[in-house]
Scaffold this motif. Structure first.
Motif, PDB file in Angstrom:
ATOM      1  N   ALA A 157      -2.403  12.255  78.035  1.00 50.56           N
ATOM      2  CA  ALA A 157      -3.700  11.516  78.699  1.00 50.56           C
ATOM      3  C   ALA A 157      -3.983  10.385  78.555  1.00 50.56           C
ATOM      4  O   ALA A 157      -3.122   9.293  77.520  1.00 50.56           O
ATOM      5  CB  ALA A 157      -4.726  12.827  77.413  1.00 50.56           C
ATOM      6  N   ASP A 158      -4.290  10.451  79.884  1.00 45.97           N
ATOM      7  CA  ASP A 158      -5.059   8.468  79.032  1.00 45.97           C
ATOM      8  C   ASP A 158      -6.417   8.621  79.872  1.00 45.97           C
ATOM      9  O   ASP A 158      -6.756   9.390  80.753  1.00 45.97           O
ATOM     10  CB  ASP A 158      -4.269   7.455  79.509  1.00 45.97           C
ATOM     11  N   PHE A 159      -7.202   7.014  79.966  1.00 45.25           N
ATOM     12  CA  PHE A 159      -8.612   6.609  80.567  1.00 45.25           C
ATOM     13  C   PHE A 159      -8.066   5.335  81.486  1.00 45.25           C
ATOM     14  O   PHE A 159      -7.147   5.106  80.628  1.00 45.25           O
ATOM     15  CB  PHE A 159      -9.426   7.222  78.936  1.00 45.25           C
ATOM     16  N   PHE A 160      -9.220   5.234  82.192  1.00 44.63           N
ATOM     17  CA  PHE A 160      -8.943   3.917  83.597  1.00 44.63           C
ATOM     18  C   PHE A 160      -9.627   4.200  84.287  1.00 44.63           C
ATOM     19  O   PHE A 160     -10.943   5.074  84.752  1.00 44.63           O
ATOM     20  CB  PHE A 160      -7.578   4.646  84.213  1.00 44.63           C
ATOM     21  N   PHE A 161     -10.467   3.304  85.416  1.00 47.06           N
ATOM     22  CA  PHE A 161     -10.950   3.624  86.025  1.00 47.06           C
ATOM     23  C   PHE A 161     -10.856   2.760  87.474  1.00 47.06           C
ATOM     24  O   PHE A 161      -9.478   1.560  86.652  1.00 47.06           O
ATOM     25  CB  PHE A 161     -12.577   2.983  86.136  1.00 47.06           C
ATOM     26  N   CYS A 179      -5.666  -1.415  83.821  1.00 46.18           N
ATOM     27  CA  CYS A 179      -5.304  -0.009  83.853  1.00 46.18           C
ATOM     28  C   CYS A 179      -4.019   0.038  84.868  1.00 46.18           C
ATOM     29  O   CYS A 179      -3.358   1.673  85.035  1.00 46.18           O
ATOM     30  CB  CYS A 179      -6.813   0.585  84.906  1.00 46.18           C
ATOM     31  N   PRO A 180      -4.111  -1.269  85.315  1.00 41.68           N
ATOM     32  CA  PRO A 180      -2.595  -1.000  86.110  1.00 41.68           C
ATOM     33  C   PRO A 180      -1.405  -0.520  86.113  1.00 41.68           C
ATOM     34  O   PRO A 180      -0.386   0.077  86.609  1.00 41.68           O
ATOM     35  CB  PRO A 180      -2.552  -2.110  87.858  1.00 41.68           C
ATOM     36  N   LYS A 181      -1.225  -1.033  84.730  1.00 38.98           N
ATOM     37  CA  LYS A 181      -0.351  -1.231  83.927  1.00 38.98           C
ATOM     38  C   LYS A 181       0.202   0.685  83.967  1.00 38.98           C
ATOM     39  O   LYS A 181       0.766   0.800  83.523  1.00 38.98           O
ATOM     40  CB  LYS A 181      -0.190  -2.128  83.196  1.00 38.98           C
ATOM     41  N   TYR A 220      -6.637   5.966  95.110  1.00 41.88           N
ATOM     42  CA  TYR A 220      -6.161   5.145  93.932  1.00 41.88           C
ATOM     43  C   TYR A 220      -3.993   6.476  94.006  1.00 41.88           C
ATOM     44  O   TYR A 220      -3.497   5.784  93.694  1.00 41.88           O
ATOM     45  CB  TYR A 220      -6.350   5.932  92.690  1.00 41.88           C
ATOM     46  N   ALA A 221      -4.218   7.562  93.397  1.00 38.37           N
ATOM     47  CA  ALA A 221      -3.268   8.325  93.455  1.00 38.37           C
ATOM     48  C   ALA A 221      -1.942   8.092  94.709  1.00 38.37           C
ATOM     49  O   ALA A 221      -1.042   8.026  94.146  1.00 38.37           O
ATOM     50  CB  ALA A 221      -3.513   9.974  93.743  1.00 38.37           C
ATOM     51  N   GLU A 222      -2.558   7.996  95.986  1.00 33.70           N
ATOM     52  CA  GLU A 222      -1.981   7.767  96.530  1.00 33.70           C
ATOM     53  C   GLU A 222      -0.678   6.283  96.821  1.00 33.70           C
ATOM     54  O   GLU A 222       0.138   6.174  96.988  1.00 33.70           O
ATOM     55  CB  GLU A 222      -2.340   7.696  98.169  1.00 33.70           C
ATOM     56  N   LYS A 223      -2.147   5.413  96.283  1.00 31.07           N
ATOM     57  CA  LYS A 223      -1.293   3.752  96.161  1.00 31.07           C
ATOM     58  C   LYS A 223       0.032   4.191  94.921  1.00 31.07           C
ATOM     59  O   LYS A 223       1.178   2.852  95.106  1.00 31.07           O
ATOM     60  CB  LYS A 223      -2.354   3.055  95.463  1.00 31.07           C
ATOM     61  N   TYR A 224      -0.170   5.032  93.799  1.00 29.61           N
ATOM     62  CA  TYR A 224       0.607   5.405  92.851  1.00 29.61           C
ATOM     63  C   TYR A 224       1.280   6.272  92.837  1.00 29.61           C
ATOM     64  O   TYR A 224       1.896   6.226  91.957  1.00 29.61           O
ATOM     65  CB  TYR A 224      -0.079   4.876  90.920  1.00 29.61           C
ATOM     66  N   GLN A 225       1.561   6.727  94.367  1.00 34.14           N
ATOM     67  CA  GLN A 225       2.125   8.587  94.629  1.00 34.14           C
ATOM     68  C   GLN A 225       2.053   9.010  93.654  1.00 34.14           C
ATOM     69  O   GLN A 225       3.344   9.790  92.692  1.00 34.14           O
ATOM     70  CB  GLN A 225       4.144   7.502  95.181  1.00 34.14           C
ATOM     71  N   VAL A 226       1.126   9.717  93.322  1.00 37.56           N
ATOM     72  CA  VAL A 226       0.733  10.516  91.661  1.00 37.56           C
ATOM     73  C   VAL A 226       0.920  11.894  92.533  1.00 37.56           C
ATOM     74  O   VAL A 226       0.608  12.074  93.499  1.00 37.56           O
ATOM     75  CB  VAL A 226      -0.982  10.669  91.972  1.00 37.56           C
ATOM     76  N   GLY A 267       0.093   2.550  76.065  1.00 33.64           N
ATOM     77  CA  GLY A 267       0.395   2.956  76.917  1.00 33.64           C
ATOM     78  C   GLY A 267       0.955   1.019  78.023  1.00 33.64           C
ATOM     79  O   GLY A 267       1.706   1.402  79.247  1.00 33.64           O
ATOM     80  N   THR A 268       0.512   0.100  78.237  1.00 35.32           N
ATOM     81  CA  THR A 268       1.091  -0.266  78.346  1.00 35.32           C
ATOM     82  C   THR A 268       2.519  -1.529  77.601  1.00 35.32           C
ATOM     83  O   THR A 268       3.015  -2.139  78.520  1.00 35.32           O
ATOM     84  CB  THR A 268      -0.367  -1.852  78.222  1.00 35.32           C
ATOM     85  N   LEU A 269       2.658  -0.882  76.647  1.00 37.80           N
ATOM     86  CA  LEU A 269       4.167  -1.180  76.145  1.00 37.80           C
ATOM     87  C   LEU A 269       5.395  -0.723  76.778  1.00 37.80           C
ATOM     88  O   LEU A 269       5.435   0.569  75.706  1.00 37.80           O
ATOM     89  CB  LEU A 269       4.054  -1.632  74.230  1.00 37.80           C
ATOM     90  N   GLU A 270       5.945  -1.734  76.313  1.00 37.13           N
ATOM     91  CA  GLU A 270       7.507   0.105  77.645  1.00 37.13           C
ATOM     92  C   GLU A 270       8.187   0.305  76.300  1.00 37.13           C
ATOM     93  O   GLU A 270       8.516   1.191  75.695  1.00 37.13           O
ATOM     94  CB  GLU A 270       8.590  -0.875  78.122  1.00 37.13           C
ATOM     95  N   VAL A 271       8.149  -0.391  74.895  1.00 38.96           N
ATOM     96  CA  VAL A 271       8.428   0.023  73.882  1.00 38.96           C
ATOM     97  C   VAL A 271       8.410   1.080  73.422  1.00 38.96           C
ATOM     98  O   VAL A 271       8.308   2.072  72.642  1.00 38.96           O
ATOM     99  CB  VAL A 271       8.734  -1.476  72.538  1.00 38.96           C
TER     100      VAL A 271
END
Length: 195
Positions: free
Chosen positions: A59-63, A70-72, A110-116, A175-179
């Protein structure tokens, strides 16, 4: 040997439970479950606890208009979606923190943009009070609230929250960090082995 080096050498075989906003790990005392919820997703479908029953989910939170983290976050969630696309045990859940703006059509765009994929990942909106309540008392996602107790504060967090099949929080990740995303994937593997 530094603490970090020691942690690298230890192989994690089980995950703790997180019962409070200070995220103190508890190894054998699960008390806090994600409370009941009901929101509307990008397809206009009602999403509840039943949707996620018996699933491991992140789960996460965004707008949708967020220019910062949020984009990351969404890009990293999309990568997680791709990795677990064929795994029916894993789902994703993103809650808007700006429900007065993020309507179903905006979430859909937004979902379509990010292929959700709506079978795997729900972007949800709904009642502001309900969204903020679950963010703060369900997922412990608002660090500022734990300090100030100011309900009027806007919620913004970079956390991904890992929830097990029983509804318990088992991990929190930046959630912004690859590690951290890599650590999340390792922890998902551990949860799947325990089930």
């Amino acid at each position: 040997m530094s603490c970090k080096e020691e942690q690298k050498n230890k192989s994690v075989v089980s995950l703790p439970y997180f019962n409070s906003a200070d995220f103190t790990p508890k190894w054998h005392t699960p008390k806090h479950k994600i409370p009941a919820f009901s929101f509307i997703n990008q397809s206009g479908v009602s999403i509840t606890n039943k949707t996620y029953e018996g699933k491991i989910y992140i789960a996460d939170f965004f707008f949708t208009s967020c220019p910062g983290i949020c984009p990351k976050l969404t890009k990293n969630m999309a990568a997680i979606q791709d990795i677990y696309m064929a795994d029916k045990d894993i789902m994703l859940l993103s809650h808007t923190v700006m429900p007065w703006r993020d309507s179903v059509p905006l979430l859909k765009a937004y979902a379509e943009k990010y292929q959700v994929n709506p079978e795997k990942w729900n972007l949800v909106t709904g009642n502001k009070e309900a969204l903020y309540q679950i963010a703060r008392t369900g997922y412990f996602a608002d660090e500022d609230f734990t300090k100030t107790q100011d309900e009027s504060n806007f919620i913004h967090t970079e956390n991904f929250v890992l929830v097990d099949k029983q509804g318990y929080i088992r991990g929190v990740y930046n959630g912004t960090l690859e590690v951290e995303v890599e650590r999340l994937k390792r922890h998902i593997k551990i949860l799947k082995q325990k089930v």
